[in-house]
Write a protein that holds these residues in place. Sequence first.
Motif, PDB file in Angstrom:
ATOM      1  N   ILE A  11     -13.666 -18.016  -2.890  1.00 48.12           N
ATOM      2  CA  ILE A  11     -13.662 -19.644  -1.912  1.00 48.12           C
ATOM      3  C   ILE A  11     -12.529 -18.495  -0.987  1.00 48.12           C
ATOM      4  O   ILE A  11     -11.367 -18.998  -2.361  1.00 48.12           O
ATOM      5  N   TYR A  12     -12.558 -18.141   0.273  1.00 47.69           N
ATOM      6  CA  TYR A  12     -11.577 -18.364   0.284  1.00 47.69           C
ATOM      7  C   TYR A  12     -11.133 -19.272   1.896  1.00 47.69           C
ATOM      8  O   TYR A  12     -12.064 -20.510   2.016  1.00 47.69           O
ATOM      9  N   MET A  13      -9.724 -18.944   2.567  1.00 51.18           N
ATOM     10  CA  MET A  13      -9.259 -20.186   2.820  1.00 51.18           C
ATOM     11  C   MET A  13      -8.817 -19.198   4.419  1.00 51.18           C
ATOM     12  O   MET A  13      -8.491 -18.391   4.658  1.00 51.18           O
ATOM     13  N   THR A  14      -9.687 -19.685   5.789  1.00 54.46           N
ATOM     14  CA  THR A  14      -8.749 -19.749   6.863  1.00 54.46           C
ATOM     15  C   THR A  14      -8.564 -20.526   7.913  1.00 54.46           C
ATOM     16  O   THR A  14      -8.194 -21.326   7.903  1.00 54.46           O
ATOM     17  N   GLY A  15      -7.814 -20.167   8.736  1.00 51.88           N
ATOM     18  CA  GLY A  15      -6.892 -20.812   9.931  1.00 51.88           C
ATOM     19  C   GLY A  15      -5.864 -20.776  10.055  1.00 51.88           C
ATOM     20  O   GLY A  15      -5.065 -19.930   9.080  1.00 51.88           O
ATOM     21  N   THR A  16      -5.089 -21.098  10.759  1.00 47.49           N
ATOM     22  CA  THR A  16      -4.189 -21.141  11.788  1.00 47.49           C
ATOM     23  C   THR A  16      -3.024 -22.279  11.106  1.00 47.49           C
ATOM     24  O   THR A  16      -2.932 -23.520  11.963  1.00 47.49           O
ATOM     25  N   ILE A  17      -1.614 -22.058  10.433  1.00 58.32           N
ATOM     26  CA  ILE A  17      -0.724 -23.289  10.649  1.00 58.32           C
ATOM     27  C   ILE A  17      -0.050 -23.516  11.302  1.00 58.32           C
ATOM     28  O   ILE A  17       0.809 -22.529  11.561  1.00 58.32           O
ATOM     29  N   THR A  18       0.176 -24.809  12.059  1.00 58.12           N
ATOM     30  CA  THR A  18       1.445 -25.187  12.972  1.00 58.12           C
ATOM     31  C   THR A  18       2.704 -25.700  12.556  1.00 58.12           C
ATOM     32  O   THR A  18       2.098 -27.402  11.815  1.00 58.12           O
ATOM     33  N   PRO A  19       3.619 -26.013  12.388  1.00 61.51           N
ATOM     34  CA  PRO A  19       4.936 -26.437  11.768  1.00 61.51           C
ATOM     35  C   PRO A  19       5.081 -28.033  13.116  1.00 61.51           C
ATOM     36  O   PRO A  19       5.352 -27.320  13.693  1.00 61.51           O
TER      37      PRO A  19
END
Length: 312
Positions: free
Chosen positions: A165-173
Amino acid sequence: MKKHFPMKSTAKKITRTIVARRLCTVVFMAIATSPSVKADRYNVYAFGQQLSIPQNTASGQVLARHYITPTQACGSLRCYVIGVTNYSAGGAPHSGPIIKTNVSGISTRLLINGSVFSSATSFTQPIEVQLLSNEYPNLGGSLAGAASGTVPYYKIFTKYGSTYIYMTGTITPIAGTCSVPSQTVKLPSTMLNKLDQVGSTAGTKNFQIQVNNCPKGYNRIGYLLEPVGGVIENAPGVLPLTGGSTASGVKIQITDDKGQPATMGTSIQVDGYKKETGGSHAIPMQASYLRTGVTATPGTVNGALNVLLDYQ
Protein backbone atom coordinates in the motif's frame (compact mmCIF):
# COMPACT_ATOMS: atom_id res chain seq x y z
CA MET A 1 -42.68 2.32 24.64
CA LYS A 2 -40.74 5.53 24.45
CA LYS A 3 -37.50 6.32 22.96
CA HIS A 4 -34.86 8.93 22.95
CA PHE A 5 -31.70 9.07 21.02
CA PRO A 6 -29.16 11.54 22.50
CA MET A 7 -26.47 12.79 20.19
CA LYS A 8 -23.41 14.14 21.80
CA SER A 9 -21.17 16.66 20.13
CA THR A 10 -20.22 13.88 17.91
CA ALA A 11 -22.57 11.40 19.44
CA LYS A 12 -26.21 10.65 19.44
CA LYS A 13 -28.36 8.40 21.46
CA ILE A 14 -31.66 6.83 21.13
CA THR A 15 -34.05 5.69 23.76
CA ARG A 16 -37.55 4.36 24.00
CA THR A 17 -39.92 2.14 25.91
CA ILE A 18 -42.31 -0.60 24.92
CA VAL A 19 -45.46 -2.21 26.17
CA ALA A 20 -46.88 -5.66 25.16
CA ARG A 21 -45.73 -8.87 23.45
CA ARG A 22 -45.53 -11.16 20.43
CA LEU A 23 -43.08 -13.33 18.53
CA CYS A 24 -41.97 -15.09 15.34
CA THR A 25 -38.88 -16.34 13.61
CA VAL A 26 -35.66 -14.93 12.37
CA VAL A 27 -33.53 -15.62 9.33
CA PHE A 28 -30.07 -14.22 8.51
CA MET A 29 -28.09 -14.58 5.37
CA ALA A 30 -24.50 -15.43 4.89
CA ILE A 31 -22.40 -14.71 2.00
CA ALA A 32 -19.63 -16.29 0.35
CA THR A 33 -17.28 -16.31 -2.41
CA SER A 34 -14.72 -17.98 -4.44
CA PRO A 35 -11.40 -16.64 -5.54
CA SER A 36 -10.44 -16.55 -9.15
CA VAL A 37 -6.98 -15.96 -10.54
CA LYS A 38 -4.56 -14.62 -7.95
CA ALA A 39 -1.32 -12.72 -8.35
CA ASP A 40 1.72 -12.94 -6.09
CA ARG A 41 1.80 -9.18 -5.62
CA TYR A 42 -0.79 -6.39 -5.53
CA ASN A 43 0.05 -2.68 -5.54
CA VAL A 44 -2.57 -0.30 -4.11
CA TYR A 45 -2.38 3.50 -4.07
CA ALA A 46 -4.31 5.28 -1.31
CA PHE A 47 -5.77 8.79 -1.60
CA GLY A 48 -3.92 9.87 -4.76
CA GLN A 49 -5.39 13.35 -5.09
CA GLN A 50 -5.21 16.85 -3.65
CA LEU A 51 -6.44 16.57 -0.04
CA SER A 52 -7.66 19.51 2.01
CA ILE A 53 -7.05 18.65 5.67
CA PRO A 54 -7.88 20.68 8.83
CA GLN A 55 -4.87 22.66 9.95
CA ASN A 56 -5.48 22.63 13.71
CA THR A 57 -6.98 19.52 15.29
CA ALA A 58 -6.37 17.53 18.45
CA SER A 59 -3.67 14.89 18.16
CA GLY A 60 -5.03 11.47 17.17
CA GLN A 61 -8.11 12.71 15.33
CA VAL A 62 -8.98 10.86 12.11
CA LEU A 63 -8.78 13.36 9.25
CA ALA A 64 -9.35 11.23 6.13
CA ARG A 65 -10.06 7.63 5.16
CA HIS A 66 -9.31 5.47 2.14
CA TYR A 67 -10.93 2.05 1.66
CA ILE A 68 -9.35 -0.94 -0.07
CA THR A 69 -11.60 -3.82 -1.12
CA PRO A 70 -10.59 -7.47 -0.73
CA THR A 71 -10.45 -7.77 -4.52
CA GLN A 72 -7.99 -4.85 -4.70
CA ALA A 73 -5.96 -6.30 -1.84
CA CYS A 74 -5.70 -9.94 -2.87
CA GLY A 75 -7.80 -10.55 -5.99
CA SER A 76 -10.53 -12.38 -4.07
CA LEU A 77 -13.71 -11.65 -2.11
CA ARG A 78 -11.95 -12.93 1.02
CA CYS A 79 -8.33 -12.20 1.94
CA TYR A 80 -6.32 -14.18 4.48
CA VAL A 81 -3.78 -11.98 6.26
CA ILE A 82 -0.72 -13.54 7.86
CA GLY A 83 1.23 -10.41 8.76
CA VAL A 84 1.63 -6.65 8.25
CA THR A 85 4.80 -4.55 8.08
CA ASN A 86 4.58 -0.76 8.57
CA TYR A 87 7.06 1.61 6.92
CA SER A 88 7.30 5.03 8.59
CA ALA A 89 7.02 7.81 5.98
CA GLY A 90 7.20 5.11 3.33
CA GLY A 91 10.76 4.29 4.42
CA ALA A 92 12.09 2.42 7.46
CA PRO A 93 10.10 -0.42 9.06
CA HIS A 94 8.19 0.69 12.18
CA SER A 95 6.35 -1.27 14.86
CA GLY A 96 3.28 0.98 14.58
CA PRO A 97 0.34 0.78 14.71
CA ILE A 98 0.43 4.57 14.09
CA ILE A 99 3.27 5.74 11.86
CA LYS A 100 4.34 9.10 10.46
CA THR A 101 3.71 10.09 6.87
CA ASN A 102 5.92 12.25 4.70
CA VAL A 103 3.87 15.31 5.78
CA SER A 104 4.46 17.16 9.05
CA GLY A 105 1.46 16.89 11.38
CA ILE A 106 -0.03 13.83 9.61
CA SER A 107 0.23 10.21 10.74
CA THR A 108 -1.41 7.07 9.35
CA ARG A 109 -2.93 3.82 10.59
CA LEU A 110 -4.16 0.67 8.84
CA LEU A 111 -7.33 -1.06 10.08
CA ILE A 112 -8.39 -4.59 9.13
CA ASN A 113 -11.89 -5.57 10.26
CA GLY A 114 -11.99 -2.26 12.13
CA SER A 115 -8.85 -2.95 14.21
CA VAL A 116 -5.09 -2.79 13.89
CA PHE A 117 -3.55 -6.12 12.88
CA SER A 118 -2.54 -8.37 15.79
CA SER A 119 -2.82 -11.95 14.54
CA ALA A 120 -3.65 -13.94 11.42
CA THR A 121 -7.15 -13.15 10.20
CA SER A 122 -9.32 -12.89 7.10
CA PHE A 123 -11.49 -10.06 5.82
CA THR A 124 -14.40 -9.75 3.41
CA GLN A 125 -15.09 -6.05 4.02
CA PRO A 126 -12.83 -3.18 2.86
CA ILE A 127 -9.78 -2.43 4.97
CA GLU A 128 -9.16 1.20 5.87
CA VAL A 129 -6.14 3.49 5.63
CA GLN A 130 -6.58 6.48 7.94
CA LEU A 131 -4.81 9.83 8.08
CA LEU A 132 -4.59 11.19 11.63
CA SER A 133 -3.37 14.42 13.18
CA ASN A 134 -0.34 14.28 15.45
CA GLU A 135 1.41 16.70 17.82
CA TYR A 136 3.22 18.57 15.03
CA PRO A 137 1.79 21.41 12.92
CA ASN A 138 0.17 20.42 9.62
CA LEU A 139 2.43 22.08 7.05
CA GLY A 140 0.99 20.35 4.00
CA GLY A 141 2.93 18.66 1.23
CA SER A 142 3.15 15.35 -0.64
CA LEU A 143 2.23 12.03 0.99
CA ALA A 144 4.53 10.08 -1.32
CA GLY A 145 7.17 8.47 0.87
CA ALA A 146 10.85 7.91 0.34
CA ALA A 147 12.07 7.56 -3.25
CA SER A 148 9.05 9.50 -4.58
CA GLY A 149 6.43 6.95 -3.63
CA THR A 150 8.27 3.82 -4.76
CA VAL A 151 8.51 2.59 -1.15
CA PRO A 152 5.22 1.47 0.47
CA TYR A 153 3.70 2.54 3.77
CA TYR A 154 2.32 -0.96 4.40
CA LYS A 155 3.12 -4.47 3.25
CA ILE A 156 0.37 -7.02 3.90
CA PHE A 157 1.39 -10.67 3.78
CA THR A 158 -1.52 -12.77 2.56
CA LYS A 159 -2.03 -16.48 2.14
CA TYR A 160 -1.12 -16.29 -1.55
CA GLY A 161 1.31 -13.36 -1.81
CA SER A 162 1.80 -9.75 -0.72
CA THR A 163 -0.06 -6.45 -1.01
CA TYR A 164 1.85 -3.17 -0.99
CA ILE A 165 0.00 0.00 0.00
CA TYR A 166 1.49 3.28 -1.21
CA MET A 167 0.16 6.76 -0.48
CA THR A 168 0.14 9.58 -2.99
CA GLY A 169 -1.55 12.95 -3.19
CA THR A 170 -0.84 16.41 -1.83
CA ILE A 171 -2.16 17.81 1.46
CA THR A 172 -3.31 21.43 1.72
CA PRO A 173 -4.02 22.70 5.27
CA ILE A 174 -7.42 24.43 5.79
CA ALA A 175 -8.26 26.56 8.81
CA GLY A 176 -11.41 25.37 10.58
CA THR A 177 -13.68 22.31 10.70
CA CYS A 178 -17.42 21.56 10.79
CA SER A 179 -19.31 20.83 14.00
CA VAL A 180 -21.96 18.21 14.84
CA PRO A 181 -24.16 19.19 17.81
CA SER A 182 -25.31 16.64 20.36
CA GLN A 183 -28.97 15.68 20.27
CA THR A 184 -31.48 13.28 21.78
CA VAL A 185 -34.05 11.61 19.56
CA LYS A 186 -37.15 10.36 21.41
CA LEU A 187 -39.17 7.65 19.76
CA PRO A 188 -42.88 7.46 20.62
CA SER A 189 -44.13 4.75 22.95
CA THR A 190 -45.51 1.75 21.10
CA MET A 191 -47.22 -1.56 21.84
CA LEU A 192 -45.14 -4.71 21.57
CA ASN A 193 -47.88 -6.39 19.55
CA LYS A 194 -47.05 -3.96 16.71
CA LEU A 195 -43.69 -5.71 16.54
CA ASP A 196 -45.31 -9.06 15.89
CA GLN A 197 -42.39 -10.83 14.22
CA VAL A 198 -38.64 -10.69 13.89
CA GLY A 199 -37.70 -7.91 11.46
CA SER A 200 -40.89 -5.86 11.97
CA THR A 201 -40.55 -2.17 12.83
CA ALA A 202 -42.69 0.41 14.62
CA GLY A 203 -42.53 3.89 16.17
CA THR A 204 -40.54 5.51 13.35
CA LYS A 205 -39.17 8.96 14.18
CA ASN A 206 -37.58 11.37 11.69
CA PHE A 207 -34.48 13.30 12.74
CA GLN A 208 -31.52 15.07 11.13
CA ILE A 209 -27.78 14.90 11.56
CA GLN A 210 -26.63 18.51 11.55
CA VAL A 211 -23.20 19.27 10.06
CA ASN A 212 -22.71 22.95 10.84
CA ASN A 213 -20.37 25.83 10.01
CA CYS A 214 -18.17 24.02 7.50
CA PRO A 215 -15.44 26.29 6.12
CA LYS A 216 -14.75 26.66 2.41
CA GLY A 217 -11.91 24.83 0.72
CA TYR A 218 -12.45 21.10 1.32
CA ASN A 219 -12.81 18.85 -1.70
CA ARG A 220 -15.02 16.46 0.24
CA ILE A 221 -16.46 16.18 3.73
CA GLY A 222 -17.55 12.76 4.94
CA TYR A 223 -19.48 11.53 7.96
CA LEU A 224 -19.14 8.11 9.55
CA LEU A 225 -21.75 6.51 11.84
CA GLU A 226 -20.27 4.52 14.71
CA PRO A 227 -22.70 2.65 17.00
CA VAL A 228 -21.77 2.81 20.68
CA GLY A 229 -21.08 -0.82 21.53
CA GLY A 230 -19.91 -1.72 18.02
CA VAL A 231 -21.47 -2.78 14.74
CA ILE A 232 -23.79 -5.80 15.00
CA GLU A 233 -22.91 -8.34 12.32
CA ASN A 234 -25.71 -9.17 9.84
CA ALA A 235 -27.91 -6.44 11.31
CA PRO A 236 -27.64 -3.35 9.06
CA GLY A 237 -28.23 -0.05 10.84
CA VAL A 238 -29.05 -1.70 14.18
CA LEU A 239 -27.69 -0.21 17.43
CA PRO A 240 -26.63 -2.32 20.42
CA LEU A 241 -28.65 -1.69 23.57
CA THR A 242 -27.02 0.80 25.93
CA GLY A 243 -27.38 1.49 29.66
CA GLY A 244 -30.88 1.80 31.06
CA SER A 245 -32.47 -0.55 28.52
CA THR A 246 -34.97 -2.92 30.13
CA ALA A 247 -36.73 -4.41 27.07
CA SER A 248 -35.46 -7.57 25.38
CA GLY A 249 -35.76 -8.80 21.80
CA VAL A 250 -36.10 -5.22 20.53
CA LYS A 251 -33.44 -2.75 19.39
CA ILE A 252 -33.29 0.55 17.49
CA GLN A 253 -32.58 0.63 13.78
CA ILE A 254 -31.26 3.72 11.99
CA THR A 255 -32.20 4.23 8.35
CA ASP A 256 -31.99 6.98 5.75
CA ASP A 257 -35.08 9.05 4.98
CA LYS A 258 -36.21 6.41 2.47
CA GLY A 259 -36.10 3.61 5.03
CA GLN A 260 -32.86 1.96 3.83
CA PRO A 261 -30.64 0.74 6.71
CA ALA A 262 -27.87 3.22 7.51
CA THR A 263 -24.33 2.26 6.55
CA MET A 264 -22.16 1.99 9.66
CA GLY A 265 -18.39 2.26 9.85
CA THR A 266 -17.86 3.71 6.36
CA SER A 267 -17.38 7.35 5.45
CA ILE A 268 -20.30 8.81 3.44
CA GLN A 269 -20.06 12.08 1.56
CA VAL A 270 -22.01 15.10 2.82
CA ASP A 271 -23.73 15.75 -0.50
CA GLY A 272 -24.74 19.36 0.10
CA TYR A 273 -21.22 20.59 0.82
CA LYS A 274 -19.66 22.87 -1.81
CA LYS A 275 -15.96 23.73 -1.77
CA GLU A 276 -16.63 27.32 -2.90
CA THR A 277 -19.19 28.19 -0.22
CA GLY A 278 -18.95 25.86 2.81
CA GLY A 279 -21.93 26.29 5.16
CA SER A 280 -24.24 24.08 7.22
CA HIS A 281 -26.01 20.91 6.10
CA ALA A 282 -28.71 18.56 7.39
CA ILE A 283 -28.74 14.81 6.70
CA PRO A 284 -32.27 13.36 7.02
CA MET A 285 -32.48 10.06 8.94
CA GLN A 286 -35.04 7.87 10.71
CA ALA A 287 -34.98 5.80 13.90
CA SER A 288 -37.39 2.91 14.56
CA TYR A 289 -37.96 0.04 16.98
CA LEU A 290 -36.91 -3.25 15.38
CA ARG A 291 -37.94 -6.71 16.57
CA THR A 292 -34.72 -8.74 16.78
CA GLY A 293 -35.64 -11.71 18.98
CA VAL A 294 -38.16 -14.51 18.73
CA THR A 295 -38.99 -13.75 22.35
CA ALA A 296 -39.44 -10.12 23.39
CA THR A 297 -40.41 -8.35 26.59
CA PRO A 298 -41.61 -4.75 27.03
CA GLY A 299 -39.49 -2.01 28.59
CA THR A 300 -37.15 0.81 27.66
CA VAL A 301 -34.90 0.66 24.59
CA ASN A 302 -31.78 2.84 24.48
CA GLY A 303 -29.07 3.17 21.85
CA ALA A 304 -26.29 5.63 21.03
CA LEU A 305 -24.50 6.64 17.86
CA ASN A 306 -21.30 8.60 17.33
CA VAL A 307 -21.01 10.80 14.25
CA LEU A 308 -17.44 11.29 13.05
CA LEU A 309 -16.31 13.66 10.29
CA ASP A 310 -13.40 13.37 7.88
CA TYR A 311 -12.06 15.75 5.26
CA GLN A 312 -10.37 15.60 1.86
